[in-house]
Motif scaffolding. Sequence first.
Motif, PDB file in Angstrom:
ATOM      1  N   GLU A  14       0.960  -1.419  -0.211  1.00  0.00           N
ATOM      2  CA  GLU A  14      -0.213   0.102   0.156  1.00  0.00           C
ATOM      3  C   GLU A  14       0.688   1.275  -0.004  1.00  0.00           C
ATOM      4  OE1 GLU A  14      -2.907   1.886   2.633  1.00  0.00           O
ATOM      5  OE2 GLU A  14      -3.024  -0.142   2.288  1.00  0.00           O
ATOM      6  N   GLY A  15       1.875   1.555   0.339  1.00  0.00           N
ATOM      7  CA  GLY A  15       2.897   2.126   0.571  1.00  0.00           C
ATOM      8  C   GLY A  15       3.634   2.370  -0.644  1.00  0.00           C
ATOM      9  N   LEU A  16       4.117   1.571  -1.162  1.00  0.00           N
ATOM     10  CA  LEU A  16       4.944   1.378  -2.051  1.00  0.00           C
ATOM     11  C   LEU A  16       3.673   2.293  -3.598  1.00  0.00           C
ATOM     12  CD1 LEU A  16       7.315  -1.417  -2.380  1.00  0.00           C
ATOM     13  CD2 LEU A  16       7.366   1.275  -2.574  1.00  0.00           C
ATOM     14  N   THR A  17       2.640   1.482  -3.084  1.00  0.00           N
ATOM     15  CA  THR A  17       1.365   1.876  -4.907  1.00  0.00           C
ATOM     16  C   THR A  17       2.030   3.708  -4.372  1.00  0.00           C
ATOM     17  OG1 THR A  17       0.894  -0.680  -4.437  1.00  0.00           O
ATOM     18  CG2 THR A  17      -0.398   1.841  -5.275  1.00  0.00           C
ATOM     19  N   GLY A  18       1.023   3.760  -3.403  1.00  0.00           N
ATOM     20  CA  GLY A  18       1.192   5.082  -2.602  1.00  0.00           C
ATOM     21  C   GLY A  18       2.180   5.963  -3.427  1.00  0.00           C
ATOM     22  N   LEU A  19       2.915   5.836  -3.192  1.00  0.00           N
ATOM     23  CA  LEU A  19       3.870   6.444  -3.346  1.00  0.00           C
ATOM     24  C   LEU A  19       4.009   6.782  -4.774  1.00  0.00           C
ATOM     25  CD1 LEU A  19       6.755   8.162  -2.505  1.00  0.00           C
ATOM     26  CD2 LEU A  19       7.801   6.148  -2.625  1.00  0.00           C
ATOM     27  N   LEU A  20       4.309   4.954  -5.524  1.00  0.00           N
ATOM     28  CA  LEU A  20       3.719   5.520  -6.969  1.00  0.00           C
ATOM     29  C   LEU A  20       3.493   7.072  -7.436  1.00  0.00           C
ATOM     30  CD1 LEU A  20       4.928   1.799  -8.179  1.00  0.00           C
ATOM     31  CD2 LEU A  20       6.532   3.718  -8.882  1.00  0.00           C
ATOM     32  N   ALA A  21       1.522   6.672  -7.083  1.00  0.00           N
ATOM     33  CA  ALA A  21       1.194   7.353  -7.393  1.00  0.00           C
ATOM     34  C   ALA A  21       1.391   9.195  -7.036  1.00  0.00           C
ATOM     35  CB  ALA A  21      -0.293   6.789  -6.581  1.00  0.00           C
ATOM     36  N   LEU A  22       1.879   9.307  -6.151  1.00  0.00           N
ATOM     37  CA  LEU A  22       2.780  10.500  -5.528  1.00  0.00           C
ATOM     38  C   LEU A  22       3.782  10.767  -6.502  1.00  0.00           C
ATOM     39  CD1 LEU A  22       2.200  10.380  -1.648  1.00  0.00           C
ATOM     40  CD2 LEU A  22       1.261  11.803  -3.070  1.00  0.00           C
ATOM     41  N   THR A  23       4.549  10.319  -6.904  1.00  0.00           N
ATOM     42  CA  THR A  23       5.598  10.502  -8.081  1.00  0.00           C
ATOM     43  C   THR A  23       4.379  10.716  -9.259  1.00  0.00           C
ATOM     44  OG1 THR A  23       6.452   7.864  -8.136  1.00  0.00           O
ATOM     45  CG2 THR A  23       7.397   9.381  -6.563  1.00  0.00           C
ATOM     46  N   GLY A  24       4.068   9.918  -9.555  1.00  0.00           N
ATOM     47  CA  GLY A  24       4.009  10.000 -11.105  1.00  0.00           C
ATOM     48  C   GLY A  24       4.583   8.933 -12.086  1.00  0.00           C
ATOM     49  N   LEU A  25       4.993   8.460 -11.023  1.00  0.00           N
ATOM     50  CA  LEU A  25       6.489   8.305 -11.992  1.00  0.00           C
ATOM     51  C   LEU A  25       6.066   6.263 -13.566  1.00  0.00           C
ATOM     52  CD1 LEU A  25       9.134   6.306  -9.563  1.00  0.00           C
ATOM     53  CD2 LEU A  25       9.615   7.944 -11.470  1.00  0.00           C
ATOM     54  N   ARG A  26       4.755   6.565 -13.358  1.00  0.00           N
ATOM     55  CA  ARG A  26       3.855   5.314 -14.308  1.00  0.00           C
ATOM     56  C   ARG A  26       2.491   5.879 -14.602  1.00  0.00           C
ATOM     57  NH1 ARG A  26       2.849  -0.577 -11.578  1.00  0.00           N
ATOM     58  NH2 ARG A  26       4.402  -1.540 -13.118  1.00  0.00           N
ATOM     59  N   ASP A  27       2.771   7.256 -14.678  1.00  0.00           N
ATOM     60  CA  ASP A  27       2.048   7.811 -15.914  1.00  0.00           C
ATOM     61  C   ASP A  27       1.926   7.138 -16.994  1.00  0.00           C
ATOM     62  OD1 ASP A  27       0.533   8.438 -13.302  1.00  0.00           O
ATOM     63  OD2 ASP A  27       1.073  11.035 -13.008  1.00  0.00           O
ATOM     64  N   ASN A  28       2.826   8.009 -17.839  1.00  0.00           N
ATOM     65  CA  ASN A  28       3.265   7.349 -19.272  1.00  0.00           C
ATOM     66  C   ASN A  28       3.516   6.245 -19.561  1.00  0.00           C
ATOM     67  OD1 ASN A  28       3.346   9.938 -19.656  1.00  0.00           O
ATOM     68  ND2 ASN A  28       5.386  10.815 -19.116  1.00  0.00           N
ATOM     69  N   PRO A  30       2.199   2.515 -17.608  1.00  0.00           N
ATOM     70  CA  PRO A  30       1.730   1.578 -16.722  1.00  0.00           C
ATOM     71  C   PRO A  30       2.978   0.571 -16.470  1.00  0.00           C
ATOM     72  CG  PRO A  30      -0.012   1.997 -18.179  1.00  0.00           C
ATOM     73  CD  PRO A  30       1.013   2.873 -18.276  1.00  0.00           C
ATOM     74  N   ASP A  31       3.107   0.367 -17.169  1.00  0.00           N
ATOM     75  CA  ASP A  31       4.230  -1.321 -17.037  1.00  0.00           C
ATOM     76  C   ASP A  31       5.121  -1.055 -16.620  1.00  0.00           C
ATOM     77  OD1 ASP A  31       1.665  -2.533 -17.985  1.00  0.00           O
ATOM     78  OD2 ASP A  31       2.233  -2.019 -19.873  1.00  0.00           O
ATOM     79  N   ALA A  32       5.623   0.280 -16.406  1.00  0.00           N
ATOM     80  CA  ALA A  32       7.352   0.658 -16.683  1.00  0.00           C
ATOM     81  C   ALA A  32       7.773  -0.332 -14.995  1.00  0.00           C
ATOM     82  CB  ALA A  32       6.939   2.034 -16.005  1.00  0.00           C
ATOM     83  N   GLY A  33       8.776  -0.937 -14.957  1.00  0.00           N
ATOM     84  CA  GLY A  33       9.426  -1.303 -14.131  1.00  0.00           C
ATOM     85  C   GLY A  33       8.587  -2.685 -14.305  1.00  0.00           C
ATOM     86  N   ASP A  34       7.717  -3.985 -15.239  1.00  0.00           N
ATOM     87  CA  ASP A  34       7.131  -4.522 -14.892  1.00  0.00           C
ATOM     88  C   ASP A  34       8.257  -5.990 -15.343  1.00  0.00           C
ATOM     89  OD1 ASP A  34       5.339  -3.326 -14.080  1.00  0.00           O
ATOM     90  OD2 ASP A  34       3.900  -4.215 -15.462  1.00  0.00           O
ATOM     91  N   ASP A  35       9.442  -5.473 -16.531  1.00  0.00           N
ATOM     92  CA  ASP A  35      10.473  -6.518 -16.915  1.00  0.00           C
ATOM     93  C   ASP A  35      11.441  -6.341 -15.569  1.00  0.00           C
ATOM     94  OD1 ASP A  35       8.940  -6.778 -19.427  1.00  0.00           O
ATOM     95  OD2 ASP A  35      10.289  -5.290 -20.153  1.00  0.00           O
ATOM     96  N   SER A  36      11.701  -5.057 -15.041  1.00  0.00           N
ATOM     97  CA  SER A  36      13.506  -5.087 -14.131  1.00  0.00           C
ATOM     98  C   SER A  36      12.335  -6.360 -13.050  1.00  0.00           C
ATOM     99  CB  SER A  36      13.074  -3.877 -13.692  1.00  0.00           C
ATOM    100  OG  SER A  36      13.911  -3.062 -14.492  1.00  0.00           O
ATOM    101  N   HIS A  37      11.053  -6.387 -12.746  1.00  0.00           N
ATOM    102  CA  HIS A  37      10.706  -6.841 -11.670  1.00  0.00           C
ATOM    103  C   HIS A  37      10.460  -8.357 -11.723  1.00  0.00           C
ATOM    104  CE1 HIS A  37       9.634  -2.460  -9.927  1.00  0.00           C
ATOM    105  NE2 HIS A  37      10.314  -3.604  -9.264  1.00  0.00           N
ATOM    106  N   ALA A  38      10.524  -9.023 -12.879  1.00  0.00           N
ATOM    107  CA  ALA A  38       9.992 -10.160 -13.252  1.00  0.00           C
ATOM    108  C   ALA A  38      11.481 -10.524 -13.641  1.00  0.00           C
ATOM    109  CB  ALA A  38       9.558 -10.266 -14.817  1.00  0.00           C
ATOM    110  N   ALA A  39      12.571 -10.202 -13.744  1.00  0.00           N
ATOM    111  CA  ALA A  39      13.755 -10.315 -13.986  1.00  0.00           C
ATOM    112  C   ALA A  39      14.628 -10.528 -12.634  1.00  0.00           C
ATOM    113  CB  ALA A  39      14.609  -9.652 -14.833  1.00  0.00           C
TER     114      ALA A  39
END
Length: 73
Positions: A14-28, A30-39
């Motif tokens: 919940e905290g990390l999801t909220g932080l992402l929403a505040l920073t807008g890192l996934r606004d453009n 939404p799949d940003a970081g998915d490949d890295s997390h899978a790796a």
Amino acid sequence: MSALFDEFTPALREGLTGLLALTGLRDNDPDAGDDSHAALVRAIEDGDADAAADVLRRELEQTLRLLAAGAGK
């Protein structure tokens, strides 16, 4: 220890999801970081600490670059 982690995980998510929403890192992208997390998960499953560290380091460096560039603003 496992039970403690199970209790902590929802709050961390919940905290990390909220932080992402505040920073807008996934606004453009939404799949940003998915490949890295899978790796990262694959490296951990394989027991490859060096690969996991490399994936995590690159992901954090990319996140810092995006934040420095004003991503999501």
